[in-house]
Design a protein around this motif. Structure first.
Motif, PDB file in Angstrom:
ATOM      1  N   ARG A 128     -17.460  -6.912  -0.526  1.00  0.00           N
ATOM      2  CA  ARG A 128     -16.153  -6.260  -0.466  1.00  0.00           C
ATOM      3  C   ARG A 128     -15.037  -7.202  -0.916  1.00  0.00           C
ATOM      4  N   ASP A 151      -9.756   3.390  -3.362  1.00  0.00           N
ATOM      5  CA  ASP A 151     -10.989   3.244  -4.129  1.00  0.00           C
ATOM      6  C   ASP A 151     -10.763   2.375  -5.366  1.00  0.00           C
ATOM      7  N   GLU A 162      -7.421  -0.311  -0.800  1.00  0.00           N
ATOM      8  CA  GLU A 162      -7.222   1.124  -0.588  1.00  0.00           C
ATOM      9  C   GLU A 162      -7.152   1.881  -1.911  1.00  0.00           C
ATOM     10  N   VAL A 221      -7.587   0.890   8.459  1.00  0.00           N
ATOM     11  CA  VAL A 221      -8.894   1.277   7.937  1.00  0.00           C
ATOM     12  C   VAL A 221      -8.956   2.790   7.730  1.00  0.00           C
ATOM     13  N   TYR A 252     -14.413  -5.802   6.160  1.00  0.00           N
ATOM     14  CA  TYR A 252     -15.521  -6.638   5.684  1.00  0.00           C
ATOM     15  C   TYR A 252     -15.869  -7.656   6.754  1.00  0.00           C
ATOM     16  N   ALA A 264     -11.853  -5.364  -2.808  1.00  0.00           N
ATOM     17  CA  ALA A 264     -11.839  -3.909  -2.691  1.00  0.00           C
ATOM     18  C   ALA A 264     -10.641  -3.526  -1.824  1.00  0.00           C
ATOM     19  N   VAL A 289     -10.063  -1.731   3.499  1.00  0.00           N
ATOM     20  CA  VAL A 289     -11.515  -1.946   3.431  1.00  0.00           C
ATOM     21  C   VAL A 289     -11.916  -3.040   4.417  1.00  0.00           C
TER      22      VAL A 289
END
Length: 433
Positions: free
Chosen positions: A217, A239, A237, A78, A85, A235, A83
Motif C-alpha cells: 500500500r 482509488d 483516497e 478510512v 496499511y 495508495a 488507505v
C-alpha cells in the motif's frame, strides 16, 4: 477537570500543527480563534501548504496522537477512502539500497493526501463549540503591552480588527512571523541550525491496475550516498496512487512522462517501475523544491515574551523526504497540552524546553541522513560518520533480519527513540550480520 488558563487564545495558521494546537487549547481557554490566510474546506492543495500536492507520510506516532486528540478520526478517514496499511507488511521499505524483510508489527498507519487529512482534522475542529474559524484572514501583527503579547491584528473581508488574547500561537509554517515580532519587541532572535538539503520533488497522480503491486500500500525508496534519487508511492483516497520522485543533493526529478519513467527505472525495483508505466495518468506532473532544513533554538533564549508560543515548521522544518513534519507537529501539540497543565507561569520556557526534547530524535535522524549524502568529508563530524556507518550496516542486516527491520521502522516511525537502535539485542544482530 482541566484548569482554565485564560479567556481567549489565537492560533495563527490552520495547517496540521495549527489544527492540533487549536484542539489542545480548547481544553484550557474559553474561546479559541483559528486564523488562516487561505480559504478552507475546499479539499484541494492550498497556497499556504506548498508541499500539499506531494506525498505525505503520516508516521504511526503522529496518527496515534491525532486519534488521542480526536477519537475515532482514523476510522472516519478510512471510511472516507484513506488507505490503511500495516508497517513493513504492506509498507515496502527500501533503504540504503536494501529492501527490508517483512514481519508483522501490530503497528498501522493510514495513507492519504495532505488536503484529505487536513479536511478531516478541520471538520473535527469545526465541531468544537468554543472555536471561531477566521479563514481568508491575513495576520498583520501582534498587539503588545508591558513586554508581552496581548493579542493579534487580523485583516479580512471586513477590514482590519484587533483580537485581544491571553495567548497567541504562531503555527504559520516556514513563513512564521515570530522572529520579526521578537525583534520588534526588543527580544533576541533564537539561534538557528541550518542544513542544506537541496531536495526537489516531482509528483504524478496515477490509477494503477488492480493489485499491480500485490499487497503493498506504500513503497518508500530512500536515497543514499552514491544514489541521490528516491521515490515514494502511496495508495490514497479515490482509488489513486500518488507517486513522488525525490532528488537530493541538487538532483531535480523530471516533469515529463518519459523522464519520470526513466528516473523510476533507475531508482525503484523493476516491478514498481513497470506498474507505473502501466498506470493511467490522472493529470499533470507537479514539482517543488526545498533548499534547507532549519531548526530554531527557542529553548536557548534567556528571555521570551509571555503570551506567545511557536509550533510546527515555525520552530523546525525538516527535509520533507523523511515524512516527519506532521508527526512532530502532533507531538508538539501534546507538549503544549502538558505544559499548560502546569499552569501559565513561565509557560514559554517550559514549553520550548519540552519541545526541544521532542525535536532532538527527529532532527538527529534527518540531519544525519542529510549529511551522509554530502561528498565533502569536512561537513560530517566523526560522530555523524560513525552513526551513519552503523545505520548503513543496520539497513543491510534489515534485508535479512526481520527483527532489525522492525526496530529500524519503529525508530523511523517515531514510535521509539534513536537510542533503541543501540539496545544490546539490536547491536548484536547488527554485528552478527
Amino acid at each position: 477537570m482541566t484548569r482554565k488558563a485564560g479567556e481567549h487564545a489565537i492560533v495563527l495558521g490552520a495547517g496540521v500543527s495549527g489544527l492540533l494546537a487549536a484542539r489542545v487549547l480548547t481544553d484550557f481557554y474559553e474561546r479559541v480563534s483559528l486564523v488562516e490566510r487561505d480559504p478552507l474546506g475546499g479539499g484541494e492543495p492550498r497556497r499556504g501548504v506548498p508541499q500539499g500536492f506531494h506525498a505525505h507520510a503520516l508516521l504511526p506516532r503522529g496518527l496515534q496522537v491525532m486519534e488521542e486528540l480526536f477519537p475515532g478520526v482514523t476510522a472516519e478517514m478510512v471510511a472516507a477512502g484513506a488507505v490503511p496499511y500495516e508497517m513493513i507488511v504492506q509498507l515496502r521499505m527500501i533503504m540504503g539500497g536494501y529492501e527490508f524483510a517483512k514481519m508483522p508489527t501490530g503497528e498501522s498507519g493510514v495513507s492519504a493526501t495532505r488536503p484529505f487529512l487536513e479536511s478531516h482534522l478541520l471538520r473535527r475542529v469545526r465541531r468544537l463549540d468554543n472555536v471561531e474559524l477566521l479563514d481568508r484572514s491575513q495576520v498583520t501583527g501582534v498587539m503588545t503591552g508591558d513586554g508581552r503579547v496581548v493579542g493579534a491584528t487580523v485583516a479580512g473581508d471586513g477590514g482590519e480588527r484587533e483580537l485581544p488574547a491571553d495567548l497567541v500561537v504562531d503555527a504559520m509554517g516556514r513563513g512564521g512571523r515570530a522572529l520579526a515580532w521578537l525583534e520588534a519587541m526588543g527580544f533576541d532572535r533564537p539561534e538557528e541550525e541550518t542544513v542544506k538539503v537541496g531536495v526537489a520533488y516531482a509528483t504524478w497522480y496515477l490509477r494503477l491496475p488492480e493489485r499491480a503491486l500485490g499487497e503493498d500500500r506504500m513503497i518508500l525508496v530512500g536515497s543514499y550516498p552514491g544514489q541521490p534519487k528516491g521515490a515514494a508511492l502511496c495508495a490514497v483516497e479515490g482509488d489513486r496512487w500518488l507517486v513522488t520522485l525525490g532528488g537530493s543533493a541538487g538532483m531535480r526529478p523530471p516533469t515529463d512522462p518519459e523522464g519520470f519513467y526513466a528516473w523510476l527505472d533507475e531508482a525503484a525495483p523493476a516491478d514498481v517501475a513497470a506498474a507505473v508505466r502501466a498506470a493511467e495518468p490522472l493529470g499533470e506532473i507537479g514539482a517543488a523544491r526545498i533548499p534547507t532544513s532549519v531548526r530554531r533554538r527557542y529553548e536557548r533564549l534567556a528571555r521570551f515574551p509571555e503570551g506567545l508560543l511557536v509550533t510546527g515548521d515555525a520552530i523546525c522544518n525538516f527535509n520533507p523526504i523523511y515524512g516527519q513534519g506532521m508527526a512532530v507537529g502532533a507531538l508538539e501539540a501534546l507538549t503544549m497540552r502538558d505544559s499548560l497543565r502546569g499552569g501559565v507561569d513561565d509557560l514559554a520556557r517550559r514549553y520550548f524546553a519540552a519541545v526541544a526534547r521532542v525535536l532532538d530524535p527527529a532532527w538527529q535522524l534527518s540531519t544525519g541522513a542529510d549529511l551522509a549524502l554530502r561528498e565533502a568529508k569536512e561537513a560530517r563530524p566523526l560522530r555523524v560518520r560513525a552513526l551513519n556507518a552503523y545505520v548503513r550496516r543496520l539497513q543491510r542486516v534489515a534485508a535479512r533480519d526481520p527483527r532489525v527491520a522492525v526496530a529500524f521502522s519503529r525508530v523511523s516511525g517515531l514510535l521509539d527513540p534513536p537510542s533503541a537502535l543501540m539496545r544490546p539485542g539490536v547491536v548484536w544482530r547488527a554485528v552478527r550480520g
